[in-house]
Design an enzyme around this catalytic site. Structure first.
Site, PDB file in Angstrom:
ATOM      1  N   CYS A 166     -19.419   2.256   8.647  1.00  0.00           N
ATOM      2  CA  CYS A 166     -18.670   1.610   9.727  1.00  0.00           C
ATOM      3  C   CYS A 166     -17.421   2.456   9.924  1.00  0.00           C
ATOM      4  O   CYS A 166     -16.574   2.520   9.027  1.00  0.00           O
ATOM      5  CB  CYS A 166     -18.311   0.177   9.327  1.00  0.00           C
ATOM      6  SG  CYS A 166     -17.206  -0.642  10.496  1.00  0.00           S
ATOM      7  N   CYS A 217     -19.531  -6.147   3.686  1.00  0.00           N
ATOM      8  CA  CYS A 217     -18.818  -4.936   4.122  1.00  0.00           C
ATOM      9  C   CYS A 217     -17.515  -4.884   3.339  1.00  0.00           C
ATOM     10  O   CYS A 217     -16.902  -5.922   3.082  1.00  0.00           O
ATOM     11  CB  CYS A 217     -18.529  -5.024   5.619  1.00  0.00           C
ATOM     12  SG  CYS A 217     -17.542  -3.637   6.220  1.00  0.00           S
ATOM     13  N   CYS A 226       0.373   4.782   6.967  1.00  0.00           N
ATOM     14  CA  CYS A 226      -0.267   4.659   8.284  1.00  0.00           C
ATOM     15  C   CYS A 226       0.704   3.954   9.242  1.00  0.00           C
ATOM     16  O   CYS A 226       1.096   2.801   8.982  1.00  0.00           O
ATOM     17  CB  CYS A 226      -1.565   3.884   8.164  1.00  0.00           C
ATOM     18  SG  CYS A 226      -2.590   4.463   6.796  1.00  0.00           S
ATOM     19  N   CYS A 231       0.416   0.163  10.360  1.00  0.00           N
ATOM     20  CA  CYS A 231      -0.047  -0.872   9.432  1.00  0.00           C
ATOM     21  C   CYS A 231       1.057  -1.750   8.850  1.00  0.00           C
ATOM     22  O   CYS A 231       2.054  -1.246   8.318  1.00  0.00           O
ATOM     23  CB  CYS A 231      -0.849  -0.217   8.306  1.00  0.00           C
ATOM     24  SG  CYS A 231      -1.659  -1.441   7.264  1.00  0.00           S
ATOM     25  N   CYS A 277       0.831  -1.213   0.000  1.00  0.00           N
ATOM     26  CA  CYS A 277       0.000   0.000   0.000  1.00  0.00           C
ATOM     27  C   CYS A 277       0.864   1.261   0.000  1.00  0.00           C
ATOM     28  O   CYS A 277       1.835   1.352   0.745  1.00  0.00           O
ATOM     29  CB  CYS A 277      -0.916  -0.013   1.227  1.00  0.00           C
ATOM     30  SG  CYS A 277      -2.041   1.388   1.272  1.00  0.00           S
ATOM     31  N   CYS A 314     -16.582  -9.119   5.751  1.00  0.00           N
ATOM     32  CA  CYS A 314     -15.875  -7.850   5.538  1.00  0.00           C
ATOM     33  C   CYS A 314     -14.628  -8.091   4.698  1.00  0.00           C
ATOM     34  O   CYS A 314     -13.779  -8.907   5.071  1.00  0.00           O
ATOM     35  CB  CYS A 314     -15.453  -7.250   6.873  1.00  0.00           C
ATOM     36  SG  CYS A 314     -16.808  -7.008   8.007  1.00  0.00           S
ATOM     37  N   ARG A 348     -18.011  -2.291  17.890  1.00  0.00           N
ATOM     38  CA  ARG A 348     -17.259  -3.542  17.697  1.00  0.00           C
ATOM     39  C   ARG A 348     -15.964  -3.565  18.502  1.00  0.00           C
ATOM     40  O   ARG A 348     -15.138  -2.658  18.392  1.00  0.00           O
ATOM     41  CB  ARG A 348     -16.937  -3.765  16.216  1.00  0.00           C
ATOM     42  CG  ARG A 348     -16.118  -5.058  16.029  1.00  0.00           C
ATOM     43  CD  ARG A 348     -15.919  -5.430  14.582  1.00  0.00           C
ATOM     44  NE  ARG A 348     -17.179  -5.601  13.914  1.00  0.00           N
ATOM     45  CZ  ARG A 348     -17.448  -5.128  12.700  1.00  0.00           C
ATOM     46  NH1 ARG A 348     -16.552  -4.447  12.050  1.00  0.00           N
ATOM     47  NH2 ARG A 348     -18.610  -5.327  12.157  1.00  0.00           N
TER      48      ARG A 348
HETATM   49  N1  SAM Z   1      -6.681   0.543   3.187  1.00  0.00           N
HETATM   50  C1  SAM Z   1      -7.966   0.739   3.700  1.00  0.00           C
HETATM   51  C2  SAM Z   1      -8.026   1.849   4.726  1.00  0.00           C
HETATM   52  O1  SAM Z   1      -7.003   2.230   5.257  1.00  0.00           O
HETATM   53  O2  SAM Z   1      -9.118   2.337   4.964  1.00  0.00           O
HETATM   54  C3  SAM Z   1      -8.593  -0.506   4.291  1.00  0.00           C
HETATM   55  C4  SAM Z   1      -7.766  -1.444   5.118  1.00  0.00           C
HETATM   56  S1  SAM Z   1      -7.133  -0.818   6.641  1.00  0.00           S
HETATM   57  C5  SAM Z   1      -6.046  -2.085   7.116  1.00  0.00           C
HETATM   58  C6  SAM Z   1      -8.531  -0.857   7.741  1.00  0.00           C
HETATM   59  C7  SAM Z   1      -8.326  -0.403   9.160  1.00  0.00           C
HETATM   60  O3  SAM Z   1      -7.660  -1.395   9.917  1.00  0.00           O
HETATM   61  C8  SAM Z   1      -7.499   0.828   9.407  1.00  0.00           C
HETATM   62  O4  SAM Z   1      -8.212   2.001   9.185  1.00  0.00           O
HETATM   63  C9  SAM Z   1      -7.145   0.693  10.872  1.00  0.00           C
HETATM   64  O5  SAM Z   1      -8.087   1.338  11.680  1.00  0.00           O
HETATM   65  C10 SAM Z   1      -7.197  -0.814  11.103  1.00  0.00           C
HETATM   66  N2  SAM Z   1      -5.839  -1.338  11.388  1.00  0.00           N
HETATM   67  C11 SAM Z   1      -4.852  -1.515  10.492  1.00  0.00           C
HETATM   68  N3  SAM Z   1      -3.744  -1.981  11.077  1.00  0.00           N
HETATM   69  C12 SAM Z   1      -4.029  -2.108  12.387  1.00  0.00           C
HETATM   70  C13 SAM Z   1      -3.293  -2.534  13.518  1.00  0.00           C
HETATM   71  N4  SAM Z   1      -2.013  -2.897  13.411  1.00  0.00           N
HETATM   72  N5  SAM Z   1      -3.905  -2.560  14.724  1.00  0.00           N
HETATM   73  C14 SAM Z   1      -5.201  -2.177  14.831  1.00  0.00           C
HETATM   74  N6  SAM Z   1      -5.948  -1.764  13.792  1.00  0.00           N
HETATM   75  C15 SAM Z   1      -5.378  -1.716  12.590  1.00  0.00           C
HETATM   76 FE1  SF4 Z   2      -2.829   1.179   3.419  1.00  0.00          FE
HETATM   77 FE2  SF4 Z   2      -2.731   0.020   5.806  1.00  0.00          FE
HETATM   78 FE3  SF4 Z   2      -3.108   2.624   5.633  1.00  0.00          FE
HETATM   79 FE4  SF4 Z   2      -5.077   0.963   4.818  1.00  0.00          FE
HETATM   80  S1  SF4 Z   2      -4.290   1.210   6.899  1.00  0.00           S
HETATM   81  S2  SF4 Z   2      -4.329   2.792   3.781  1.00  0.00           S
HETATM   82  S3  SF4 Z   2      -3.822  -0.708   4.027  1.00  0.00           S
HETATM   83  S4  SF4 Z   2      -1.260   1.520   4.986  1.00  0.00           S
END
Ligand code: SAM
Ligand code: SF4
Ligand code: DTB
Length: 356
Positions: A216, A156, A85, A88, A81, A125, A288
């Site tokens: 959500c 979802c 973030c 992530c 990606c 989801c 949730r």
């Molecule tokens: N890329 C898309 C986005 O960012 O909206 C969808 C996938 S992203 C992984 C979905 C959500 O997962 C993120 O917004 C975050 O809140 C949650 N998430 C991701 N990594 C996480 C982690 N290590 N611990 C807890 N929540 C996490």
């Molecule tokens: Fe990409 Fe992870 Fe951020 Fe979603 S949460 S936008 S998958 S880096």
């Protein structure tokens, strides 16, 4: 006085019997969208027992307190990606050891959805590691939604930012929920993500709402934020024109190689307070207990349910990290006398707006 004698007989300490420490947020059916910082901070400052009691009272006005909704998650496009973030595993900016893969085939996704249904999930989801979907992917994504709906499950998706057209396409395919988290407060956001803004998130949420897809949206706790950021995050969610129908509260799953990989685990009592405040502020939303259950005790999870959490992910995998095994969750449900919540049909045009 007769009542005093009865109280003494029953050994009730009448001097300590307090009324409800504050009126529940949702007297009758009025939902609030004007939460002020001091009020929300006051929720967090309450004695723990008062806060949990208030949350449980609010919860029982709108839900069966022993029912918990079950969703299953699948990563339909993993890793690589472009976003940064800081929590992530799937960001291409960090060395997390995760190998990137392409979008899964529709049939592969639907086969896994059938397994999830067999295992008791009512909602499926599907998550993709994208900043936003490409237009060329939309046909496959819509086919996934249609296939999940044909199985009789709620659908979802969480795909990142959406254009107006993409949102319409997903709505037409019958998508029930779109997950798009605001993650933290507006003030803390840039500490966690720099490749997009908090406002970008709100813009996509508004598109999803406008298209009649259930929203959500929630966030992550335990990213080094202060309590004031948890207050700000819940205010941002509850003060949206309509409350998200689903509010995931994730406990950070620390990932080696990410900027937040070394974060200390948040105190469980502080986590439960966040769940309780979410329940009080968004009384009709499903809250949730999302990522992080793998690192929680059964007692910690029980406190979250008591504080008003009424949805979980089931299945031993979240997107890239672990979730409790099915037999462990079955034992937890049996110990607590919890029952699965039936899927609710999508109530199009009935968002949780002021005056509902
Ligand atoms: N890329 C898309 C986005 O960012 O909206 C969808 C996938 S992203 C992984 C979905 C959500 O997962 C993120 O917004 C975050 O809140 C949650 N998430 C991701 N990594 C996480 C982690 N290590 N611990 C807890 N929540 C996490
Ligand atoms: Fe990409 Fe992870 Fe951020 Fe979603 S949460 S936008 S998958 S880096
Ligand atoms: C949400 O709020 N939590 C889920 C879902 N929405 C997409 C994701 C949790 C991801 C946890 C880290 C991982 O498994 O990679």
């Amino acid at each position: 006085m007769l009542w005093l004698r009865i109280a003494l007989f029953l050994r009730i300490d009448v001097m300590r019997v307090q009324p409800l420490s504050s009126p529940p947020a949702a007297q009758a059916d009025t939902l609030r969208h004007d939460w002020q910082r001091e009020e929300v901070q006051a929720l967090f400052d309450k004695p723990f027992n008062d806060l949990i009691f208030d949350a449980q009272c609010v919860h029982r006005q709108f839900f069966d307190a022993n029912e918990v909704q079950k969703s299953t998650l699948l990563s339909i496009k993993t890793g690589g990606c472009p976003e940064d973030c800081g929590y992530c595993s799937q960001s291409a900016k960090f060395e997390t050891g995760l190998s990137a893969s392409k979008l899964l085939e529709v049939e592969t996704v639907l086969a896994k959805a059938r397994d999830a249904k067999q295992a008791g999930a009512t909602r499926y989801c599907m998550g993709a590691a994208w900043r936003n979907p490409k237009d060329r992917d939309m046909d496959a994504l819509c086919a996934m939604v249609e296939g999940v709906k044909e199985l009789g499950m709620e659908s979802c998706m969480t795909l990142g930012m959406l254009s107006d057209e993409q949102t319409e396409q997903l709505a037409t395919a019958g998508l029930d929920y779109y997950n798009h988290n605001i993650d933290t407060s507006e003030e803390y956001y840039a500490t966690v993500v720099t490749t997009r803004t908090f406002q970008d998130r709100l813009d996509t949420l508004a598109r999803v709402r406008e298209a009649g897809i259930h929203v959500c949206s929630g966030g992550i706790v335990g990213m080094g934020e202060g309590e004031s950021d948890r207050v700000g995050m819940l205010m941002a969610l509850a003060n949206l024109p309509a409350h998200p129908e689903s509010v995931p509260i994730n406990m950070l799953m620390p990932i080696d190689g990410t900027p937040l990989g070394g974060s200390e685990q948040i105190d469980m009592i502080d986590f439960v307070r966040t769940v309780a405040a979410a329940r009080i502020m968004m009384p009709r939303s499903v809250v949730r207990l999302s990522a992080g259950r793998e690192h929680m005790s059964e007692e910690g999870q029980a406190l979250c349910f008591l504080a008003g959490a009424n949805s979980i992910f089931v299945g031993d995998q979240l997107l890239t990290t672990k979730n409790p095994e099915a037999d462990k969750d079955a034992r937890l449900f049996a110990r607590l006398g919890l029952e699965p919540m039936a899927a609710a049909p999508r109530q199009t045009g009935a968002p949780h707006a002021a005056g509902d």
